[in-house]
Motif scaffolding. Structure first.
Motif, PDB file in Angstrom:
ATOM      1  N   LEU A   1       0.846  -1.185   0.000  1.00  0.00           N
ATOM      2  CA  LEU A   1       0.000   0.000   0.000  1.00  0.00           C
ATOM      3  C   LEU A   1       0.880   1.233   0.000  1.00  0.00           C
ATOM      4  O   LEU A   1       1.835   1.314   0.783  1.00  0.00           O
ATOM      5  CB  LEU A   1      -0.902  -0.003   1.244  1.00  0.00           C
ATOM      6  CG  LEU A   1      -1.941   1.111   1.361  1.00  0.00           C
ATOM      7  CD1 LEU A   1      -2.942   1.052   0.203  1.00  0.00           C
ATOM      8  CD2 LEU A   1      -2.664   1.003   2.697  1.00  0.00           C
TER       9      LEU A   1
ATOM     10  N   LEU B   1      -3.195   0.171  -3.804  1.00  0.00           N
ATOM     11  CA  LEU B   1      -2.976  -1.142  -3.214  1.00  0.00           C
ATOM     12  C   LEU B   1      -2.546  -2.086  -4.331  1.00  0.00           C
ATOM     13  O   LEU B   1      -3.323  -2.391  -5.228  1.00  0.00           O
ATOM     14  CB  LEU B   1      -4.256  -1.647  -2.541  1.00  0.00           C
ATOM     15  CG  LEU B   1      -4.156  -2.966  -1.798  1.00  0.00           C
ATOM     16  CD1 LEU B   1      -3.259  -2.815  -0.562  1.00  0.00           C
ATOM     17  CD2 LEU B   1      -5.541  -3.455  -1.383  1.00  0.00           C
TER      18      LEU B   1
ATOM     19  N   ARG C   1      -4.088  -2.808 -10.066  1.00  0.00           N
ATOM     20  CA  ARG C   1      -3.999  -2.346  -8.677  1.00  0.00           C
ATOM     21  C   ARG C   1      -5.334  -1.751  -8.281  1.00  0.00           C
ATOM     22  O   ARG C   1      -6.219  -1.577  -9.112  1.00  0.00           O
ATOM     23  CB  ARG C   1      -2.866  -1.347  -8.499  1.00  0.00           C
ATOM     24  CG  ARG C   1      -3.056  -0.050  -9.239  1.00  0.00           C
ATOM     25  CD  ARG C   1      -1.781   0.687  -9.442  1.00  0.00           C
ATOM     26  NE  ARG C   1      -0.956  -0.071 -10.358  1.00  0.00           N
ATOM     27  CZ  ARG C   1       0.062   0.399 -11.041  1.00  0.00           C
ATOM     28  NH1 ARG C   1       0.401   1.650 -10.908  1.00  0.00           N
ATOM     29  NH2 ARG C   1       0.754  -0.346 -11.851  1.00  0.00           N
TER      30      ARG C   1
END
Length: 157
Positions: free
Chosen positions: A38, A49, A118
């Protein structure tokens, strides 16, 4: 390659824990145990993330850069500043560190949005404002980014 799909509204508890959406869990079943990274987004006041597989591929590209170049070292330092390793707990939650919450203005309501490989994590109100502000310019952006149905690259410019 990972190609995530979805947008989910979630709540953050007082300790900064968030329940990971079950749809993302299903999409990442084969690599969920590898964990995540993160970090602050480069361009927005949100978080990114990265599934560990995506993070490792990104860092492999970064590792090919000349480490004797000061700008490269500055980039690497800034790109990896404040990154956190993330694992889901037994109930499927993960913790967002206070410094990352502060960066992304995260309080209670967040939106987790797929961004190809992501997940972006936004303060829900900020995310809605961002979408609204870009709504009118989106058609022009599509034309600028896409050329003949393919993603614009240096060869097309």
């Amino acid at each position: 390659m990972i190609n995530l799909i979805g947008e989910y509204n979630c709540k953050v508890d007082a300790k900064g824990r968030v329940m990971f959406p079950s749809s993302f869990k299903k999409q990442l079943t084969s690599i969920l145990d590898e964990g995540f990274v993160l970090k602050e987004s480069i361009y927005e006041r949100c978080l990114e993330l990265y599934p560990m597989q995506t993070w490792n591929a990104t860092m492999s590209k970064v590792a090919t850069k000349n480490r004797f170049d000061k700008e490269t070292n500055d980039f690497i330092r800034r790109f990896s500043a404040g990154v956190k390793l993330i694992e889901l707990d037994g109930t499927g939650r993960f913790l967002i560190a206070k410094n990352l919450c502060n960066h992304a203005n995260i309080k209670k309501e967040i939106t987790m949005v797929s961004s190809i490989d992501r997940i972006e994590i936004w303060n829900s109100e900020d995310y809605q404002k961002k979408l609204e502000s870009e709504k009118q310019n989106f058609a022009k952006l599509v034309q600028k980014v896409m050329v003949d149905g393919e993603i614009k690259n240096e060869e097309n410019e």
